[in-house]
Write a protein that holds these residues in place. Sequence first.
Motif, PDB file in Angstrom:
ATOM      1  N   SER A 123       0.830  -1.202   0.000  1.00  0.00           N
ATOM      2  CA  SER A 123       0.000   0.000   0.000  1.00  0.00           C
ATOM      3  C   SER A 123       0.870   1.259   0.000  1.00  0.00           C
ATOM      4  CB  SER A 123      -0.915   0.013   1.230  1.00  0.00           C
ATOM      5  OG  SER A 123      -1.891  -0.990   1.142  1.00  0.00           O
ATOM      6  N   PHE A 124       1.971   1.199   0.766  1.00  0.00           N
ATOM      7  CA  PHE A 124       2.859   2.364   0.778  1.00  0.00           C
ATOM      8  C   PHE A 124       3.488   2.599  -0.590  1.00  0.00           C
ATOM      9  CE2 PHE A 124       7.167   4.077   1.192  1.00  0.00           C
ATOM     10  CZ  PHE A 124       6.847   5.346   1.672  1.00  0.00           C
ATOM     11  N   LEU A 125       3.870   1.514  -1.265  1.00  0.00           N
ATOM     12  CA  LEU A 125       4.443   1.670  -2.603  1.00  0.00           C
ATOM     13  C   LEU A 125       3.424   2.296  -3.559  1.00  0.00           C
ATOM     14  CD1 LEU A 125       6.441  -1.659  -3.009  1.00  0.00           C
ATOM     15  CD2 LEU A 125       7.369   0.644  -2.892  1.00  0.00           C
ATOM     16  N   ARG A 126       2.183   1.894  -3.441  1.00  0.00           N
ATOM     17  CA  ARG A 126       1.150   2.491  -4.290  1.00  0.00           C
ATOM     18  C   ARG A 126       1.041   3.990  -4.024  1.00  0.00           C
ATOM     19  NH1 ARG A 126      -1.643  -2.353  -2.412  1.00  0.00           N
ATOM     20  NH2 ARG A 126      -1.586  -3.902  -4.079  1.00  0.00           N
ATOM     21  N   THR A 127       1.108   4.346  -2.733  1.00  0.00           N
ATOM     22  CA  THR A 127       1.037   5.754  -2.370  1.00  0.00           C
ATOM     23  C   THR A 127       2.238   6.522  -2.911  1.00  0.00           C
ATOM     24  OG1 THR A 127      -0.151   5.180  -0.338  1.00  0.00           O
ATOM     25  CG2 THR A 127       0.861   7.356  -0.421  1.00  0.00           C
ATOM     26  N   LEU A 128       3.419   5.921  -2.820  1.00  0.00           N
ATOM     27  CA  LEU A 128       4.640   6.578  -3.280  1.00  0.00           C
ATOM     28  C   LEU A 128       4.602   6.823  -4.793  1.00  0.00           C
ATOM     29  CD1 LEU A 128       7.503   7.620  -2.835  1.00  0.00           C
ATOM     30  CD2 LEU A 128       8.319   5.248  -3.023  1.00  0.00           C
ATOM     31  N   VAL A 129       4.207   5.795  -5.542  1.00  0.00           N
ATOM     32  CA  VAL A 129       4.144   5.957  -6.991  1.00  0.00           C
ATOM     33  C   VAL A 129       3.084   6.995  -7.368  1.00  0.00           C
ATOM     34  CG1 VAL A 129       3.664   4.776  -9.164  1.00  0.00           C
ATOM     35  CG2 VAL A 129       5.024   3.643  -7.405  1.00  0.00           C
ATOM     36  N   GLN A 130       1.968   6.960  -6.677  1.00  0.00           N
ATOM     37  CA  GLN A 130       0.915   7.943  -6.935  1.00  0.00           C
ATOM     38  C   GLN A 130       1.413   9.357  -6.640  1.00  0.00           C
ATOM     39  OE1 GLN A 130      -1.858   7.400  -8.297  1.00  0.00           O
ATOM     40  NE2 GLN A 130      -3.231   9.112  -7.831  1.00  0.00           N
ATOM     41  N   TYR A 131       2.145   9.501  -5.561  1.00  0.00           N
ATOM     42  CA  TYR A 131       2.690  10.803  -5.163  1.00  0.00           C
ATOM     43  C   TYR A 131       3.637  11.330  -6.243  1.00  0.00           C
ATOM     44  CZ  TYR A 131       5.683  14.050  -2.531  1.00  0.00           C
ATOM     45  OH  TYR A 131       6.414  15.136  -2.116  1.00  0.00           O
ATOM     46  N   ASP A 132       4.542  10.461  -6.706  1.00  0.00           N
ATOM     47  CA  ASP A 132       5.507  10.889  -7.714  1.00  0.00           C
ATOM     48  C   ASP A 132       4.828  11.160  -9.056  1.00  0.00           C
ATOM     49  OD1 ASP A 132       7.770  10.833  -6.080  1.00  0.00           O
ATOM     50  OD2 ASP A 132       8.051   8.680  -6.366  1.00  0.00           O
ATOM     51  N   TYR A 133       3.805  10.381  -9.357  1.00  0.00           N
ATOM     52  CA  TYR A 133       3.075  10.607 -10.604  1.00  0.00           C
ATOM     53  C   TYR A 133       2.394  11.969 -10.593  1.00  0.00           C
ATOM     54  CZ  TYR A 133      -0.369  10.119 -14.331  1.00  0.00           C
ATOM     55  OH  TYR A 133      -1.122  10.328 -15.447  1.00  0.00           O
ATOM     56  N   GLN A 134       1.775  12.307  -9.486  1.00  0.00           N
ATOM     57  CA  GLN A 134       1.073  13.580  -9.397  1.00  0.00           C
ATOM     58  C   GLN A 134       2.038  14.765  -9.489  1.00  0.00           C
ATOM     59  OE1 GLN A 134      -1.095  13.110  -5.740  1.00  0.00           O
ATOM     60  NE2 GLN A 134      -2.896  12.239  -6.776  1.00  0.00           N
ATOM     61  N   LYS A 135       3.236  14.621  -8.928  1.00  0.00           N
ATOM     62  CA  LYS A 135       4.217  15.702  -8.995  1.00  0.00           C
ATOM     63  C   LYS A 135       4.658  15.957 -10.433  1.00  0.00           C
ATOM     64  CE  LYS A 135       7.630  16.153  -6.252  1.00  0.00           C
ATOM     65  NZ  LYS A 135       8.850  15.909  -5.471  1.00  0.00           N
TER      66      LYS A 135
END
Length: 603
Positions: free
Chosen positions: A494-506
Amino acid sequence: MHPALHRDNLRRLPLTMRLAANAAISADRTVADVRRVQGYIATASRTQARWTLPVFYTNLDTAELPDLDTFDTEAPPPDTVSAIGRALVSLYSLYAMKSLEITGADLWPRVWPWARFLHVYRAQLPGSPPDESDFCLSFLSFARLGLDHPGTLTLMMATPWFWYMLAQAWIHLPTISGLRSKLVARNDLTWFLVQDQVTDPANMAQLIEGVGGTLAHLAQLVLLFIDGIVPADEASMDQTLIDYLDRMLTFVGLVEPALQDPFQATAVLGPFGKALLARNIIPILIRAFCSLSNSPAPPTLTALCSCFDLLAGLFLTSDGYATMPEALDAGLLRALVMSAQCSFANDVHEKYYKLYFTLFLPYSLVHYRFLSALAVALHGITHLVDTTAFKQCSTYEMWTEFLSLANERLEVLTTFDSSRSSRNVKACDNLQCSNVDVKNAFRRCSGCLSFYYCSQICQITDWRHGGHREACSSYGTLFLSAKNDEESTARQRSFLRTLVQYDYQKAQSTLLSKQTSFMNAHPGKPFLIIHDYSKGRVKMWIKSVTIVDAVEEFTGVEWKSILSPRSCKRYGNGNPCGWNIPATRNTTLRDPPPNQYLRSRGV
């Protein structure tokens, strides 16, 4: 025969000693006669003591060794009992006299057979058997003298089961009570352990059998030894203890060569390394790091570099790398910062700090458990990194680069822990649906075991119109899930999903522009957005690929390698270059649901 062993030397003794010595070599000699000569040695001069050598040499005649078949089955006759008693007294006398250096080549062939017999049959000896600990440690002290004489040393080390006896002495090292006696025994043992002959397979087999029969026993003794000489409070170590530590670390490298040079390390830890790791060697090494950093410069540098090598060799393997969070808990960051600003820091090769600040630590910043430990570790070293000495050291620039990335990831961690993401949020995989909820609110596709739908209608819609029918069996390979990453926890995924989502949005505005350009140049062609965390900071690019191509390229190992460096690649001169960790994100132009970044979708 060496001249010191001739009986003519007895004539040089004072009258009282000479009479006792002659009685101890006579045909009807007794144990009491030999013990009487032993008693004189305590008050005799060093020269007079050496003149008694013929007495003990005579009473160690191997012709008097008991017949083992008879000894095992029958009570020994009086002559055999006397021979055993005289040999035992003679051995202890020679151990006390430390005469091996002058008579080794002639004395050793008699000392060893009797020492071996008395040790093996100690419990079956008539009368009071010798104390095993005292017997083994006395033998170790006596054998140490041979290290100063190459001829004697070669003879000793070529003796079958010599290494077994050394191992038996090692077992009894913790039983020594006196500080000086313990220091002497540690010195004697470690000098043998750094001899090249220890790596001979036959010698190593004897050593392992002597310590208990397995590499686990050997690893336990290594850790007990290091733990016994490294202060518990990060206090400095004197040169004697540093020398012992350095020799023991050298021995570890001889047994497990991959731990001796991290730049030659393999991705798989050997059995001895695994045994050390299982017994928590890393916290002990980190403690040694801190103590060495507080120790005087001249004797410390070699031992500190050995610690660097051993730790790096462990972390470069999948088993060792998995312990990085525990290493942070044990004070890894503190040890690195302390060593970087110690008095001899400029003499420590920069390559060591590069391994940690540009590879191990940045690469670990995709781990939930690691980041949680990092937050605590950073708080605990604030006073160390805010000093003028650290800011002026050559390592500081690498540190600040790592710290910048770490703070970014800690920001993601904070968001994750405080949001619904920490409860394993899912989104409906029907791209026409925007429903986001906890995982239990969805039903999973029974075909790929990867896609989740909030209702049967959404599942049917995605099957008929969303392309899931054509790629159901393929998506399971590309999807970050328990099916493909059994080693990580649900929280980690779940954390990896959050991290990738965070970087994608940036990077969303830039990526959308690139996606538009790609679709204009290649209409109807599917693509992936790759998230690569192998160098610390994420690298994102668009890759033209079909579903089938994606399945062939991304086999699921990529997800597993996030937690273990199994796909390690080396380039150029062999320096470790990190591990590729691609992650895919969906390619639709609208904002995707939070769980859709680890799969491709044809456009």
